[in-house]
Design an enzyme around this catalytic site. Structure first.
Site, PDB file in Angstrom:
ATOM      1  N   ARG A   1      43.236  -0.908  20.527  1.00  0.00           N
ATOM      2  CA  ARG A   1      42.790   0.320  21.655  1.00  0.00           C
ATOM      3  C   ARG A   1      43.440   0.481  22.859  1.00  0.00           C
ATOM      4  O   ARG A   1      43.151   0.201  23.927  1.00  0.00           O
ATOM      5  CB  ARG A   1      41.240  -0.304  21.895  1.00  0.00           C
ATOM      6  CG  ARG A   1      40.271  -0.224  20.768  1.00  0.00           C
ATOM      7  CD  ARG A   1      38.767  -0.693  21.483  1.00  0.00           C
ATOM      8  NE  ARG A   1      38.762  -1.943  21.789  1.00  0.00           N
ATOM      9  CZ  ARG A   1      37.921  -2.738  22.646  1.00  0.00           C
ATOM     10  NH1 ARG A   1      36.780  -1.770  23.178  1.00  0.00           N
ATOM     11  NH2 ARG A   1      37.997  -3.900  22.996  1.00  0.00           N
ATOM     12  N   GLU A   2      44.871   0.447  22.711  1.00  0.00           N
ATOM     13  CA  GLU A   2      45.815   0.464  23.466  1.00  0.00           C
ATOM     14  C   GLU A   2      45.486   1.729  24.412  1.00  0.00           C
ATOM     15  O   GLU A   2      45.724   1.678  25.592  1.00  0.00           O
ATOM     16  CB  GLU A   2      47.031   0.762  22.880  1.00  0.00           C
ATOM     17  CG  GLU A   2      47.631  -0.526  22.210  1.00  0.00           C
ATOM     18  CD  GLU A   2      47.216  -0.763  20.617  1.00  0.00           C
ATOM     19  OE1 GLU A   2      46.421  -0.054  20.426  1.00  0.00           O
ATOM     20  OE2 GLU A   2      47.823  -1.651  20.022  1.00  0.00           O
TER      21      GLU A   2
ATOM     22  N   LYS B   1      27.554  16.139  20.133  1.00  0.00           N
ATOM     23  CA  LYS B   1      28.045  15.396  18.975  1.00  0.00           C
ATOM     24  C   LYS B   1      28.993  16.503  18.308  1.00  0.00           C
ATOM     25  O   LYS B   1      28.476  17.566  17.964  1.00  0.00           O
ATOM     26  CB  LYS B   1      26.833  15.021  18.096  1.00  0.00           C
ATOM     27  CG  LYS B   1      26.016  13.849  18.845  1.00  0.00           C
ATOM     28  CD  LYS B   1      25.125  13.233  17.937  1.00  0.00           C
ATOM     29  CE  LYS B   1      24.305  12.266  18.756  1.00  0.00           C
ATOM     30  NZ  LYS B   1      25.058  11.011  18.931  1.00  0.00           N
TER      31      LYS B   1
ATOM     32  N   ILE C   1      16.688   3.863  30.897  1.00  0.00           N
ATOM     33  CA  ILE C   1      16.981   3.831  29.415  1.00  0.00           C
ATOM     34  C   ILE C   1      16.886   2.635  28.799  1.00  0.00           C
ATOM     35  O   ILE C   1      16.813   2.583  27.720  1.00  0.00           O
ATOM     36  CB  ILE C   1      17.861   4.868  28.929  1.00  0.00           C
ATOM     37  CG1 ILE C   1      17.460   6.214  29.740  1.00  0.00           C
ATOM     38  CG2 ILE C   1      17.991   5.486  27.614  1.00  0.00           C
ATOM     39  CD1 ILE C   1      16.312   6.911  29.715  1.00  0.00           C
TER      40      ILE C   1
ATOM     41  N   SER D   1      19.899  -0.012  29.093  1.00  0.00           N
ATOM     42  CA  SER D   1      21.151  -1.040  29.417  1.00  0.00           C
ATOM     43  C   SER D   1      21.544  -0.809  31.009  1.00  0.00           C
ATOM     44  O   SER D   1      21.334   0.100  31.644  1.00  0.00           O
ATOM     45  CB  SER D   1      22.258  -0.728  28.737  1.00  0.00           C
ATOM     46  OG  SER D   1      22.704   0.683  28.770  1.00  0.00           O
TER      47      SER D   1
ATOM     48  N   GLU E   1      19.766  -5.246  28.795  1.00  0.00           N
ATOM     49  CA  GLU E   1      20.690  -5.391  27.621  1.00  0.00           C
ATOM     50  C   GLU E   1      22.034  -6.147  27.646  1.00  0.00           C
ATOM     51  O   GLU E   1      22.772  -5.869  26.923  1.00  0.00           O
ATOM     52  CB  GLU E   1      20.727  -3.990  26.858  1.00  0.00           C
ATOM     53  CG  GLU E   1      19.450  -3.157  26.560  1.00  0.00           C
ATOM     54  CD  GLU E   1      19.550  -1.753  25.840  1.00  0.00           C
ATOM     55  OE1 GLU E   1      21.021  -1.615  25.400  1.00  0.00           O
ATOM     56  OE2 GLU E   1      19.036  -0.881  26.217  1.00  0.00           O
TER      57      GLU E   1
ATOM     58  N   ASP F   1      14.689   3.375  20.277  1.00  0.00           N
ATOM     59  CA  ASP F   1      15.563   4.731  20.666  1.00  0.00           C
ATOM     60  C   ASP F   1      16.039   5.251  19.440  1.00  0.00           C
ATOM     61  O   ASP F   1      16.223   4.384  18.184  1.00  0.00           O
ATOM     62  CB  ASP F   1      16.961   3.841  21.324  1.00  0.00           C
ATOM     63  CG  ASP F   1      16.612   3.394  22.477  1.00  0.00           C
ATOM     64  OD1 ASP F   1      15.922   4.138  23.326  1.00  0.00           O
ATOM     65  OD2 ASP F   1      17.514   2.452  22.834  1.00  0.00           O
TER      66      ASP F   1
ATOM     67  N   HIS G   1      27.053   9.755  32.215  1.00  0.00           N
ATOM     68  CA  HIS G   1      28.487   9.599  31.671  1.00  0.00           C
ATOM     69  C   HIS G   1      29.564  10.118  32.690  1.00  0.00           C
ATOM     70  O   HIS G   1      30.724  10.119  32.185  1.00  0.00           O
ATOM     71  CB  HIS G   1      28.721  10.666  30.299  1.00  0.00           C
ATOM     72  CG  HIS G   1      27.775   9.745  28.938  1.00  0.00           C
ATOM     73  ND1 HIS G   1      26.446  10.181  28.714  1.00  0.00           N
ATOM     74  CD2 HIS G   1      28.418   9.063  28.020  1.00  0.00           C
ATOM     75  CE1 HIS G   1      26.287   9.408  27.520  1.00  0.00           C
ATOM     76  NE2 HIS G   1      27.338   8.816  27.333  1.00  0.00           N
TER      77      HIS G   1
END
Ligand SMILES: Nc1nc2c(c(=O)[nH]1)N[C@@H](CNc1ccc(C(=O)N[C@@H](CCC(=O)N[C@@H](CCC(=O)N[C@@H](CCC(=O)O)C(=O)O)C(=O)O)C(=O)O)cc1)CN2
Ligand code: MET
Ligand SMILES: [Zn+2]
Length: 787
Positions: A23-24, A116, A462, A464, A515, A630, A725
């Site tokens: 994950r650089e 998506k 929602i 978290s 969460e 969910d 987001h």
């Protein structure tokens, strides 16, 4: 093309992951966004990752290497930039500022919508096209990547989103008249692609890949005309590279003859998810001996269609982590080669880009050897492609048999290695017992009103709360054995107390525990259920810098013991306000895992539903009054072709009800969906029979609130009024405007006030500010005095 097209090497892949084996890219992006490093640093990371990728693919012996599959955020966004389709409001600063403002928003501008990518857990940025979008070629990215690869001595094939898919997946600019569709701009966009093809030809590029996955979904005859027009026009350009049009995620159906009639030199077929009748139909849920469906091409016609073309045959799945059954894949390749005839050239490839699978199984030493034997990640899949290409080349012509069902290997034994799977519980009929039925909504609503005593416009979140670095680090230390279970639990308890105190202080009505114990809403459950394996480093990009490690569902699913009850108890002990129990639904757990393909998907989902149903009952017994299950992936798992969708929605809804219908009338069941085009499945959402549904809508223009979409939706609805987001904090005024839109179509006692998704990617600072405004807006609209 004037001369004969160049020969396409015998093996390739449609794309490769780009986040970096460790994950650089994620780390480089996040550090740049936080101002801890410069854009030059970020570019350096990009260059290194691209070089490593090309060297790796070349080292694995792959024939043709792709370029352009790298992206700093998303390939659809890159295409918008390529075409100059950057809306004015993002311009003014540097190019990179505009790019990341479209992706993530910036001071004063909200980002473009994100949604998506077909039926995957990848999300793309939706370009905005209007009648007066001025297109202008910006070929810097594809050209520089071709040159960069050459510096390493490697020739590549630029990969781009094709013009038809680009426009079909774009949205109309807000100012466009109602009758405008982005595809109306096809002619203008084609002008830019022509210019690009000329530039690539001048650069000496031999092949270009144009991705057209939108052609595997239902298309109107006007859209098929657009395909003919587009590739007719690009194909007749005198100076251009050879064109390879790739399709994936299903079969081309009517688009195949349309495309085949154009001068494009190569066509890519997904023989895993789609397939050709009798050739290779091993997609989960599709029997291997199934007859041709309407619209599919009978084998005999194939030769005519594909004469003179290169066929890039996707026989190694880019969507799952199972090893390919070599015998079966080779049989498909031989049959295809025979049917396509001597005038066609067959290239071995993956079914789609490898973006959707982790990099390398070798980075995963901890997996159970019995499971591991059956697995292939991106690099192992490339080795399979290379090997199949060698086998195909070695096989004499005329070997192809058209499997008819007899003699094909059953899916259960498809994956190589000794892989006996556990006895199948579904075979005993266990999962087919009917679920209990809940009382009608009105009866439940009355019982819940009594039990919960909530104000109108109740405010909730929602699930978290911010996942702090401290928590992640603690989890990493726990896994490494540097921190004991008890110390970790204390940390989680303290974090729950922090979230509960914050919500009480701000005045929310239905609280969550936040969460903190979960690394991810799917992986966490997989870790506590039998039948799943999880990885340490099997990261797959979900959007931008965000990744998940999809669990591997390999056996029968059972819940050995309660999973969330102790955390729920702890949270509820800290407050008198109701705290929601928080579970992930069966469809979503399966959609975001790699799942076994030896039994129908439906049966897998039902097994998971029963495990979640056990948890619902235990939460209720522990005194939890509101339980959220969910299903953000409900829309995502939906088959791409309309004819298959009804049956899917029926069993998906049935699975959800199996999981939730054990709850008593006084227990309020919530569900949550996001990035789901919820307006398209209102009927199914209604059929879930949840008492309250919270949905994403902040970033999709609240389309579900159209009078028509919402129809006679009867239950509670929380249209997301805060786009989580984006780092932006919404103002009280903005939230009120959004709520008023909801109040025009729904009564106040059924409208909920909430963000559009969980808050885990935000900071506490942003969350506190946003929730303060959320509560203020709700109170103002209720007519309360501001407190
Ligand atoms: N599975 C899934 N799909 C989904 C969603 C979702 O929440 N889950 N949400 C929607 C949007 N997609 C999303 C996908 C990922 C994330 C996300 O936040 N992912 C995190 C990783 C979450 C995770 O698994 N975290 C682990 C591992 C954390 C980590 O990076 N650990 C370090 C070590 C710890 C440290 O020192 O920081 C490491 O492994 O290197 C944990 O908390 O335990 C990220 O990319 O940053 C958000 C949304 C749709 N699809
Ligand atoms: C992608 S949907 C997320 C739902 C989950 N309960 C959360 O708040 O993170
Ligand atoms: Zn969500």
């Amino acid at each position: 093309m004037t001369a004969r097209p160049p020969t396409f090497p015998t093996s390739t892949v449609l794309g490769y992951p780009r986040i970096g084996p460790n994950r650089e890219l994620k780390r480089a992006l996040e550090s740049y966004w936080d101002g801890r490093s410069t854009y030059q640093d970020l570019q350096g990371t990009g260059r290194r990752l691209r070089e490593e990728t090309w060297r790796r693919l070349d080292g694995l012996g792959l024939g043709a290497l792709p370029s352009g599959t790298f992206s700093f955020y998303d390939q659809m966004l890159d295409t918008a930039v390529l075409l100059g389709a950057v809306p004015d409001r993002y311009r003014g600063g540097t190019d990179e500022e505009a790019y990341f403002a479209m992706a993530r928003g910036a001071e004063g501008v909200t980002p473009l919508r994100m949604t998506k990518w077909f039926d995957t857990n990848y999300h793309y940025i939706v370009p905005e096209i209007g009648p007066d979008t001025s297109f202008r070629l910006d070929a810097a990215k594809p050209l520089s990547e071709v040159r960069e690869a050459r510096e390493h001595g490697l020739e590549t094939r630029p990969v781009l989103i094709g013009p038809v898919t680009f426009l079909l997946l774009s949205q109309a600019a807000p100012s466009a008249p109602a009758e405008f569709a982005p595809l109306d701009r096809l002619a203008d966009v084609l002008g830019v692609y022509e210019e690009l093809l000329r530039e690539l030809a001048a650069e000496g590029v031999e092949w270009v890949q144009l991705d057209e996955p939108a052609l595997v979904t239902d298309r109107t005859s006007a859209e098929l005309d657009a395909v003919r027009a587009a590739y007719g026009r690009l194909g007749s350009l005198p100076e251009r590279p050879a064109l390879f049009v790739a399709s994936y995620f299903g079969d081309l159906g009517d688009a195949l003859p349309a495309l085949a009639a154009t001068p494009v030199e190569a066509i890519g077929l997904d023989l895993v998810a789609g397939g050709l009748p009798g050739l290779y139909a091993a997609t989960p849920g599709r029997p291997t001996d199934e007859a041709a469906r309407p619209g599919e091409i009978p084998g005999k016609l194939l030769g005519k269609l594909l004469a003179g073309k290169t066929v890039v045959a996707g026989v190694v799945s880019g969507r799952d982590v199972w090893r390919t059954d070599q015998e079966r894949a080779l049989a498909a390749l031989l049959a295809l080669r025979d049917q396509a005839g001597p005038a066609a050239h067959v290239v071995v490839s993956t079914s789609c880009s490898l973006l959707h699978v982790p990099y390398d199984l070798d980075l995963e030493p901890g997996l159970d050897p019995d499971v591991r034997r059956r697995l292939a990640f991106a690099d192992q899949k490339i080795a399979e492609v290379v090997e199949l290409a060698a086998l195909l080349a070695a096989a004499p012509a005329g070997q192809g048999t058209t499997p008819t069902g007899q003699g094909t290997t059953p899916a259960a034994t498809r994956t190589a290695g000794p892989a006996p799977r556990p006895a199948l519980e579904h075979a005993s009929g266990h999962t087919l017992q009917p679920a209990p039925v809940r009382s009608p909504y009105a009866v439940r609503a009355a019982a819940q009103a009594e039990h919960l005593r909530l104000p109108p416009l109740p405010v909730t979140t929602i699930g978290s709360f911010p996942q702090t670095g401290e928590l992640r680090e603690a989890r990493a230390r726990l896994a490494a054995g540097e921190l004991d279970e008890a110390a970790y639990d204390d940390l989680v308890r303290a974090e729950i107390a922090r979230a509960v105190a914050l919500q009480e202080g701000l005045g929310l009505d239905v609280l969550v525990h936040g969460e903190p114990e979960r690394n991810d809403m799917v992986q966490y459950f997989a870790e506590h259920l039998d039948g799943f394996a999880v990885t340490r480093n099997g990261w797959v990009q979900s959007y931008g810098s965000r990744c998940t490690r999809p669990p591997i569902l390999f056996g029968d699913v059972r819940r050995p013991e309660p999973i969330t009850v102790r955390w729920a108890r702890h949270a509820q002990s800290l407050t008198d306000k109701p705290v929601k129990g928080m579970l992930t639904g069966p469809v979503t757990i399966v959609a975001w895992s790699f799942v076994r393909d030896d039994i129908p998907l439906r049966d897998v989902v039902f097994q998971v539903a029963d495990a979640i149903g056990d948890e619902v009952r235990d939460l209720e017994a522990a005194g939890v009054r509101v339980i959220q299950v969910d299903e953000p992936a409900l829309r995502e798992l939906m088959p791409l072709r309309r004819e298959d969708q009804g049956a899917y929605l029926e069993w998906a809804v049935a699975a959800y009800r199996r999981a939730t219908s054990g709850a008593g009338d006084h227990t309020q069941i919530h569900t949550h969906l996001c990035y789901s085009d919820a307006d398209q499945i209102v009927g199914a959402i209604d059929a879930l029979d949840a008492d309250v549904t919270t949905i994403e809508s902040a970033r999709s223009g609240a389309r579900i609130l159209d009078e028509e979409a919402i129809g006679d939706f009867e239950r509670g609805l929380g249209p997301g009024v805060y786009d989580i987001h984006s780092p932006r904090v919404p103002s009280t005024w903005e939230i009120e405007v959004a709520l008023k839109a909801a109040l025009r179509v729904l009564p106040a006692d059924r409208v909920w006030v909430n963000p559009d998704c969980g808050l885990k990617t935000r900071t506490y600072e942003q969350v506190e500010a946003a929730l303060t405004n959320l509560v203020a807006a709700a109170r103002h609209l209720r007519g309360d005095q501001p407190s």
